[in-house]
Design a protein around this motif. Structure first.
Motif, PDB file in Angstrom:
ATOM      1  N   ASN A 114       0.195  19.939 -36.790  1.00  0.00           N
ATOM      2  CA  ASN A 114       1.371  20.721 -36.441  1.00  0.00           C
ATOM      3  C   ASN A 114       2.576  19.789 -36.359  1.00  0.00           C
ATOM      4  O   ASN A 114       2.482  18.578 -36.588  1.00  0.00           O
ATOM      5  N   ASN A 115       3.737  20.353 -36.048  1.00  0.00           N
ATOM      6  CA  ASN A 115       4.965  19.547 -36.029  1.00  0.00           C
ATOM      7  C   ASN A 115       4.892  18.407 -35.021  1.00  0.00           C
ATOM      8  O   ASN A 115       5.372  17.300 -35.288  1.00  0.00           O
ATOM      9  N   ARG A 116       4.284  18.640 -33.883  1.00  0.00           N
ATOM     10  CA  ARG A 116       4.206  17.591 -32.863  1.00  0.00           C
ATOM     11  C   ARG A 116       3.323  16.439 -33.328  1.00  0.00           C
ATOM     12  O   ARG A 116       3.687  15.262 -33.206  1.00  0.00           O
ATOM     13  N   ASP A 117       2.160  16.763 -33.881  1.00  0.00           N
ATOM     14  CA  ASP A 117       1.231  15.722 -34.298  1.00  0.00           C
ATOM     15  C   ASP A 117       1.755  14.939 -35.497  1.00  0.00           C
ATOM     16  O   ASP A 117       1.400  13.775 -35.688  1.00  0.00           O
ATOM     17  N   LEU A 118       2.593  15.566 -36.326  1.00  0.00           N
ATOM     18  CA  LEU A 118       3.136  14.863 -37.485  1.00  0.00           C
ATOM     19  C   LEU A 118       4.000  13.673 -37.076  1.00  0.00           C
ATOM     20  O   LEU A 118       4.093  12.679 -37.807  1.00  0.00           O
ATOM     21  N   THR A 119       4.630  13.764 -35.927  1.00  0.00           N
ATOM     22  CA  THR A 119       5.531  12.689 -35.481  1.00  0.00           C
ATOM     23  C   THR A 119       4.927  11.815 -34.392  1.00  0.00           C
ATOM     24  O   THR A 119       5.443  10.721 -34.139  1.00  0.00           O
ATOM     25  N   SER A 120       3.868  12.275 -33.745  1.00  0.00           N
ATOM     26  CA  SER A 120       3.339  11.523 -32.603  1.00  0.00           C
ATOM     27  C   SER A 120       1.994  10.862 -32.873  1.00  0.00           C
ATOM     28  O   SER A 120       1.506  10.104 -32.035  1.00  0.00           O
TER      29      SER A 120
END
Length: 299
Positions: free
Chosen positions: A59-65
């Motif tokens: 998801n968007n959060r995991d893509l950056t974190s």
């Protein structure tokens, strides 16, 4: 083929005639250097595909974190549902459109490229040098420079927002004609003359002899036109506005232009959208190799 040579009562050592002479074989350092180069090339080309597979499950959060080259929380199903929801069920229609545009432009463009290349390579006619100069100029012309003039022409013809606005410009390939001209030079002139002596017409010679000899070359040209049409973005952006006619590249661009896109769903769409290309290349790779080799031989 391995054979043994007898001399009297003594058996000579076995000789393998399939192996090249020792001085033609690469050295150990050369083999290691070649292996390293192949591994580096494989990582370079397969790395982005692997990253795309991993990114399509996040998801968007995991893509950056999280680490980009390893999986995190599994969101593949949610990403697929989001992709279908945002595209209103049109995603697979877009993929089908891309396949239709690319296959049609590839088949038509390959046929015309081989015909034009064969005519230039094997016939003498007035304006031949001018035709070759125009083809070479077309190779140097940036495609983006022609997009606006093409739009004006197709708008005047009433073909904007139709399938022809994508197929016709994509099928006209100066590079394909150039490749057809190079490949056609390998066709033996003696074979063509023999067919003419037997009474065969030029059309019969082309469709029964030339096309069979240039089949691997035609696959190579087809793949070039297919990939160019599939990856084309600027032309569909100007020519097509209907949702039903969009290719997958234009559809995913619309998803990314949304103010808060689900990037994992976009990555999944990009992965699913590139699968037909991967399948096509794996299916036709042996013809592509033989076609590239044929282009290096002049008969």
């Amino acid at each position: 083929m391995t054979t043994a040579i007898r001399t009297g009562n003594r058996r000579a050592r076995k000789v393998d005639f399939d192996l090249p002479p020792k001085n033609a074989l690469p050295s150990r350092r050369g083999k290691i250097a070649g292996l390293i180069a192949l591994i580096a090339a494989a990582v370079y080309f397969l790395g982005p595909v692997y990253w795309l597979v991993v990114a399509s499950t996040k998801n968007n959060r995991d893509l950056t974190s999280t680490f980009g080259f390893w999986f995190a929380e599994w969101n593949l199903g949610a990403n697929y549902d989001s992709l279908m929801s945002w595209t209103q069920g049109m995603f697979w229609r877009w993929v089908g459109n891309s396949i239709f545009y690319s296959v049609t432009a590839g088949v038509v463009g390959t046929l015309f490229a081989i015909m034009a290349g064969y005519a230039i390579a094997k016939f003498s006619f007035p304006g031949k040098k001018v035709a070759v100069a125009i083809i070479m100029a077309g190779l140097l012309m940036p495609v983006a420079l022609l997009t606006v003039p093409l739009y004006l022409e197709f708008h005047a013809l009433g073909l904007v927002d139709t399938v022809w606005a994508i197929i016709i410009p994509s099928a006209v390939s100066p590079f394909g004609v150039f490749l057809g001209m190079v490949y056609a030079q390998s066709v033996p002139t003696e074979l063509l003359e023999a067919a003419r002596i037997d009474g065969a017409g030029e059309l019969r010679i082309f469709f029964t002899i030339v096309m069979r000899l240039l089949a691997p070359a035609m696959v190579t040209i087809f793949l070039f036109i297919f990939v160019a049409t599939w990856n084309n973005f600027l032309l569909p952006l100007l020519m097509v506005s209907s949702q039903e006619l969009k290719p997958v590249t234009l559809g995913l661009f619309g998803m990314m232009s949304y103010f808060s896109p689900n990037k994992g769903a976009v990555m999944l769409g990009a992965l699913l959208g590139v699968l037909p290309l991967i399948i096509l290349f794996f299916t036709l790779q042996r013809y592509l190799r033989s076609g590239l080799a044929a282009g290096a031989v002049k008969g």
